[in-house]
Design a protein around this motif. Structure first.
Motif, PDB file in Angstrom:
ATOM      1  N   SER A  24       0.829  -1.201   0.000  1.00  0.00           N
ATOM      2  CA  SER A  24       0.000   0.000   0.000  1.00  0.00           C
ATOM      3  C   SER A  24       0.868   1.256   0.000  1.00  0.00           C
ATOM      4  O   SER A  24       1.992   1.266   0.510  1.00  0.00           O
ATOM      5  CB  SER A  24      -0.897   0.006   1.238  1.00  0.00           C
ATOM      6  OG  SER A  24      -1.558   1.250   1.381  1.00  0.00           O
ATOM      7  N   LEU A  25       0.318   2.324  -0.586  1.00  0.00           N
ATOM      8  CA  LEU A  25       0.952   3.644  -0.513  1.00  0.00           C
ATOM      9  C   LEU A  25       0.125   4.593   0.363  1.00  0.00           C
ATOM     10  O   LEU A  25       0.281   5.804   0.286  1.00  0.00           O
ATOM     11  CB  LEU A  25       1.110   4.240  -1.917  1.00  0.00           C
ATOM     12  CG  LEU A  25       2.226   3.661  -2.791  1.00  0.00           C
ATOM     13  CD1 LEU A  25       2.168   4.255  -4.191  1.00  0.00           C
ATOM     14  CD2 LEU A  25       3.602   3.901  -2.175  1.00  0.00           C
ATOM     15  N   GLY A  57      -3.655   3.833  -2.700  1.00  0.00           N
ATOM     16  CA  GLY A  57      -3.994   4.634  -1.535  1.00  0.00           C
ATOM     17  C   GLY A  57      -3.123   5.836  -1.297  1.00  0.00           C
ATOM     18  O   GLY A  57      -3.273   6.519  -0.279  1.00  0.00           O
ATOM     19  N   GLY A  58      -2.227   6.133  -2.224  1.00  0.00           N
ATOM     20  CA  GLY A  58      -1.338   7.272  -2.066  1.00  0.00           C
ATOM     21  C   GLY A  58      -1.901   8.538  -2.681  1.00  0.00           C
ATOM     22  O   GLY A  58      -2.973   8.544  -3.287  1.00  0.00           O
ATOM     23  N   ALA A 281       6.352   1.542  -4.570  1.00  0.00           N
ATOM     24  CA  ALA A 281       5.663   0.973  -3.406  1.00  0.00           C
ATOM     25  C   ALA A 281       6.501  -0.118  -2.753  1.00  0.00           C
ATOM     26  O   ALA A 281       6.588  -0.193  -1.518  1.00  0.00           O
ATOM     27  CB  ALA A 281       4.303   0.419  -3.837  1.00  0.00           C
ATOM     28  N   ARG A 282       7.119  -0.950  -3.555  1.00  0.00           N
ATOM     29  CA  ARG A 282       7.966  -2.010  -3.005  1.00  0.00           C
ATOM     30  C   ARG A 282       9.158  -1.414  -2.247  1.00  0.00           C
ATOM     31  O   ARG A 282       9.508  -1.863  -1.157  1.00  0.00           O
ATOM     32  CB  ARG A 282       8.468  -2.923  -4.130  1.00  0.00           C
ATOM     33  CG  ARG A 282       7.384  -3.766  -4.797  1.00  0.00           C
ATOM     34  CD  ARG A 282       8.006  -4.749  -5.774  1.00  0.00           C
ATOM     35  NE  ARG A 282       6.995  -5.536  -6.459  1.00  0.00           N
ATOM     36  CZ  ARG A 282       6.536  -5.287  -7.678  1.00  0.00           C
ATOM     37  NH1 ARG A 282       7.000  -4.241  -8.365  1.00  0.00           N
ATOM     38  NH2 ARG A 282       5.621  -6.063  -8.229  1.00  0.00           N
ATOM     39  N   TYR A 283       9.763  -0.400  -2.868  1.00  0.00           N
ATOM     40  CA  TYR A 283      10.930   0.221  -2.242  1.00  0.00           C
ATOM     41  C   TYR A 283      10.561   0.872  -0.911  1.00  0.00           C
ATOM     42  O   TYR A 283      11.253   0.699   0.098  1.00  0.00           O
ATOM     43  CB  TYR A 283      11.522   1.259  -3.196  1.00  0.00           C
ATOM     44  CG  TYR A 283      12.766   1.934  -2.650  1.00  0.00           C
ATOM     45  CD1 TYR A 283      14.022   1.359  -2.813  1.00  0.00           C
ATOM     46  CD2 TYR A 283      12.671   3.137  -1.952  1.00  0.00           C
ATOM     47  CE1 TYR A 283      15.158   1.967  -2.310  1.00  0.00           C
ATOM     48  CE2 TYR A 283      13.799   3.746  -1.438  1.00  0.00           C
ATOM     49  CZ  TYR A 283      15.038   3.154  -1.617  1.00  0.00           C
ATOM     50  OH  TYR A 283      16.161   3.755  -1.092  1.00  0.00           O
ATOM     51  N   LEU A 284       9.464   1.615  -0.894  1.00  0.00           N
ATOM     52  CA  LEU A 284       9.063   2.293   0.334  1.00  0.00           C
ATOM     53  C   LEU A 284       8.635   1.308   1.421  1.00  0.00           C
ATOM     54  O   LEU A 284       8.647   1.641   2.606  1.00  0.00           O
ATOM     55  CB  LEU A 284       7.929   3.285   0.042  1.00  0.00           C
ATOM     56  CG  LEU A 284       8.309   4.475  -0.855  1.00  0.00           C
ATOM     57  CD1 LEU A 284       7.113   5.381  -1.082  1.00  0.00           C
ATOM     58  CD2 LEU A 284       9.482   5.274  -0.272  1.00  0.00           C
TER      59      LEU A 284
END
Length: 319
Positions: A24-25, A57-58, A281-284
């Motif tokens: 999720s973002l 969701g960002g 998203a994966r990185y964050l």
């Protein structure tokens, strides 16, 4: 709609992903800066990124520079000041952008790119333009039976993806000594790309009578529209045109048996934009295994498959 194609390059992150597995973002702000959105590819990639940020969701902070380098630099400065959780930069002139991409990283903001190769980028989501350039060049030389003069548009060599495609054309032509590029090369421009290409090609069709030009090549497909219109208006059906991107109007031209448009390599820009956001998203979420490049599959559209691929590319409704 996504084309069901396997990635042809191993060792790179696949564009195919399980949407349910994307983190999720929610609560994250993602800056998106694009050099422009007047071209089909650019708009679809830009919108694909915006839509995916929202889906996860960002909050997207999306800025379109309108094909103005100085405006994009100003917009990058604005994004840096707003300190989003990540920034995605899309296309532009590499030499102009690079100092400002470095400033994004110096501000400790994760930088991701779309079609912009940069040492400052954590990951660039793109098509495999080496393969695209080779594939298109081989199609061209085979269609003209390895012999003839060609016109080449080369106005945006400063854009890395265009440079790669052009370099691959030259690499292939090295082994086809009977194919020659007519000098000087043509200059594609923005704006008025179609009109300029039409005028340039029309002038050269007058200069070079029938039998002296076999094909016309462009690194993207808007010049192909003008070139195709000029060739068809002059009734020079011995000339074929080639390009990259796969805009709906160009795929329609390729589909038309009476059109001189012989082939276009179609990319999946909306999927490219979406995939860039998925990588953010994966990185964050803590994933540090992303490679420098993620390649999204492309496909060669020809007279033989254009009708079928219009539907696969989502350009016409399923019957």
């Amino acid at each position: 709609m996504v084309i069901a194609l396997p990635a042809h390059s191993e060792g790179n992150a696949s564009a195919a992903s399980n949407d349910s597995a994307i983190p999720s973002l929610k609560g994250k702000r993602i800056g998106i800066t694009a050099i422009g959105t007047d071209h089909y590819w650019d708009l679809k990639a830009y919108q694909g990124a915006i839509d995916e940020v929202k889906r996860l969701g960002g909050t997207p902070i999306a800025l379109d520079a309108g094909r103005n380098d100085n405006r994009q630099i100003a917009q990058i400065q604005t994004l840096i000041a707003q300190k989003p959780d990540a920034i995605i930069e899309q296309l532009g002139t590499a030499s102009v952008l690079e100092p400002w991409l470095q400033k994004i990283r110096q501000a400790n903001i994760p930088l991701f790119t779309i079609d912009t190769a940069s040492p400052a980028s954590l990951n660039d989501t793109t098509s495999d333009n080496f393969f695209i350039g080779e594939q298109l060049a081989l199609k061209l030389v085979n269609d003209i039976h390895g012999e003839g003069n060609i016109l080449v548009f080369n106005g945006f060599y400063g854009v890395p993806v265009c440079a790669i495609r052009y370099d691959q054309l030259k690499a292939v032509l090295k082994y086809y000594p009977k194919v020659h590029i007519i000098e000087p090369e043509l200059r594609d421009v923005i704006p008025n790309t179609v009109q300029s290409a039409y005028a340039q090609v029309s002038q050269l069709l007058t200069k070079y009578p029938k039998g002296q030009i076999a094909a016309i090549w462009a690194a993207w497909d808007v010049p192909q529209v003008g070139a195709t219109q000029a060739v068809d208006a002059a009734h020079r059906n011995e000339i074929k045109t080639y390009a990259v991107d796969g805009s709906p109007d160009v795929v329609s031209l390729v589909k038309d048996p009476k059109s001189s448009a012989a082939a276009v390599v179609a990319q999946q820009p909306a999927l490219i934009g979406k995939t860039a956001v998925d990588n953010v998203a994966r990185y964050l979420a803590g994933d540090r295994s992303l490679p420098p490049y993620t390649y999204v599959p492309s496909i060669l559209v020809t007279k033989d498959n254009a009708a079928q691929l219009q539907q696969a590319l989502g350009q016409i409704a399923a019957k």
